[in-house]
Write an enzyme that holds these catalytic residues in place. Sequence first.
Site, PDB file in Angstrom:
ATOM      1  N   GLU A 112       0.980  -1.191  -0.049  1.00  0.00           N
ATOM      2  CA  GLU A 112      -0.496   0.167   0.195  1.00  0.00           C
ATOM      3  C   GLU A 112       0.726   0.867  -0.076  1.00  0.00           C
ATOM      4  O   GLU A 112       1.345   1.130   0.873  1.00  0.00           O
ATOM      5  CB  GLU A 112      -1.067   0.185   1.069  1.00  0.00           C
ATOM      6  CG  GLU A 112      -2.103  -1.126   1.612  1.00  0.00           C
ATOM      7  CD  GLU A 112      -2.374  -1.644   2.212  1.00  0.00           C
ATOM      8  OE1 GLU A 112      -4.002  -0.910   2.586  1.00  0.00           O
ATOM      9  OE2 GLU A 112      -2.406  -0.791   3.344  1.00  0.00           O
TER      10      GLU A 112
ATOM     11  N   MET B 277       5.806   5.071   4.255  1.00  0.00           N
ATOM     12  CA  MET B 277       4.482   5.284   3.430  1.00  0.00           C
ATOM     13  C   MET B 277       4.411   3.908   3.029  1.00  0.00           C
ATOM     14  O   MET B 277       3.407   3.634   3.559  1.00  0.00           O
ATOM     15  CB  MET B 277       4.360   6.404   2.550  1.00  0.00           C
ATOM     16  CG  MET B 277       2.809   6.413   2.272  1.00  0.00           C
ATOM     17  SD  MET B 277       3.333   6.456   0.502  1.00  0.00           S
ATOM     18  CE  MET B 277       4.539   6.061  -0.288  1.00  0.00           C
ATOM     19  N   PRO B 278       5.216   3.771   2.746  1.00  0.00           N
ATOM     20  CA  PRO B 278       4.442   1.956   2.368  1.00  0.00           C
ATOM     21  C   PRO B 278       4.699   0.845   3.208  1.00  0.00           C
ATOM     22  O   PRO B 278       5.282   0.660   3.999  1.00  0.00           O
ATOM     23  CB  PRO B 278       5.496   1.813   1.168  1.00  0.00           C
ATOM     24  CG  PRO B 278       6.487   2.152   0.916  1.00  0.00           C
ATOM     25  CD  PRO B 278       6.693   3.525   1.801  1.00  0.00           C
ATOM     26  N   ILE B 279       3.254   0.583   3.164  1.00  0.00           N
ATOM     27  CA  ILE B 279       3.424  -0.592   4.089  1.00  0.00           C
ATOM     28  C   ILE B 279       2.910  -1.928   3.743  1.00  0.00           C
ATOM     29  O   ILE B 279       1.990  -1.779   2.333  1.00  0.00           O
ATOM     30  CB  ILE B 279       1.952  -0.596   4.884  1.00  0.00           C
ATOM     31  CG1 ILE B 279       2.371   0.534   5.726  1.00  0.00           C
ATOM     32  CG2 ILE B 279       1.284  -1.642   5.738  1.00  0.00           C
ATOM     33  CD1 ILE B 279       0.721   0.879   6.427  1.00  0.00           C
TER      34      ILE B 279
ATOM     35  N   GLU C  62       7.059   0.045   6.438  1.00  0.00           N
ATOM     36  CA  GLU C  62       6.830  -1.282   7.852  1.00  0.00           C
ATOM     37  C   GLU C  62       6.310  -2.450   6.496  1.00  0.00           C
ATOM     38  O   GLU C  62       5.300  -2.057   5.037  1.00  0.00           O
ATOM     39  CB  GLU C  62       5.667  -0.558   8.431  1.00  0.00           C
ATOM     40  CG  GLU C  62       5.892   0.697   8.893  1.00  0.00           C
ATOM     41  CD  GLU C  62       5.174   0.504   9.985  1.00  0.00           C
ATOM     42  OE1 GLU C  62       4.826  -0.520  10.813  1.00  0.00           O
ATOM     43  OE2 GLU C  62       4.445   1.468  10.699  1.00  0.00           O
TER      44      GLU C  62
END
Lengths: 61, 61, 61, 61, 61, 61
Positions: free
Chosen positions: B7, C1-3, C40
């Site tokens: 995401e 920001m990438p999860i 994360e």
Amino acid sequence: MPIIHVEMHPGRTQEQKRAFVREATKAAVETLACPPESVEIIIAEIAKESWAKAGKLKSDA
Amino acid sequence: MPIIHVEMHPGRTQEQKRAFVREATKAAVETLACPPESVEIIIAEIAKESWAKAGKLKSDA
Amino acid sequence: MPIIHVEMHPGRTQEQKRAFVREATKAAVETLACPPESVEIIIAEIAKESWAKAGKLKSDA
Amino acid sequence: MPIIHVEMHPGRTQEQKRAFVREATKAAVETLACPPESVEIIIAEIAKESWAKAGKLKSDA
Amino acid sequence: MPIIHVEMHPGRTQEQKRAFVREATKAAVETLACPPESVEIIIAEIAKESWAKAGKLKSDA
Amino acid sequence: MPIIHVEMHPGRTQEQKRAFVREATKAAVETLACPPESVEIIIAEIAKESWAKAGKLKSDA
């Protein structure tokens, strides 16, 4: 650290989403004892054409 | 076999996504000892209007 | 920001997971132009008794 | 109670989705012994530009 | 290509899961026109202590 | 209708989870204008051995 994903139908205003993330973050901070900066919330809007209950798309119900 | 969901905010070019899936797959193959064909990656782009941190939508931050 | 969420079978050592998150984070940082602290990764281990392909649990295949 | 998430490529008609949720719900009810009203299905359509296998976006394959 | 995630309470036998993945895959193949080998299903069992409805954990209901 | 998934580290008491689902449901009901019965929350506890930030497992940080 809590990562929260919310799925709901479209139709809420940006103001409602703003209020939701504020209040849901407060709920997490107060009950789970985590700092506000650690709470991430991602909202996905799912059309009724793509969500079914009891074998029926909600757009058909 | 690893299924990987990512995401991130919109705004990356198709070329960046292409490079990401190539490199992330290589990372999986090399460290997890799995064949490349077994690695699937799904990218979801989440608008800043739908992603909150610390109780605030990123579009408001 | 990438999860990033990863689903894989159990059986990797802690050292393999350590290498994977290091290399996958590097892949994200280099290709998506995001700071390392923003990446994360959550790993879920899914037993073969709970993962099916072609209509068959992998534990039965 | 089962919550079912389905990820697939776009391109199915609404009639196909309707048939899928009907049949998949029936499968859940019959094999898992749960009431139809308890089965929710959410369908996400993932473009080939956002889905990779073996390190390659499906739109490039 | 469909990837299907199912969340349900624990308590089903391995035989029930086996029947579910067989029938749900058949439903996908027949209604979505995809080859059986392309259907993956991942089952997650969520304890009643971790699943809430209407503000109440199911273990308390 | 909102389905809410929460990922956090283990270590919260059952009482904390109970309070969280109560308060988060209240937040959803009040801000999103949905009936309490429509709110489902699923909590997943993710060990520090399986959660990484900045390329490092939290158990190593």
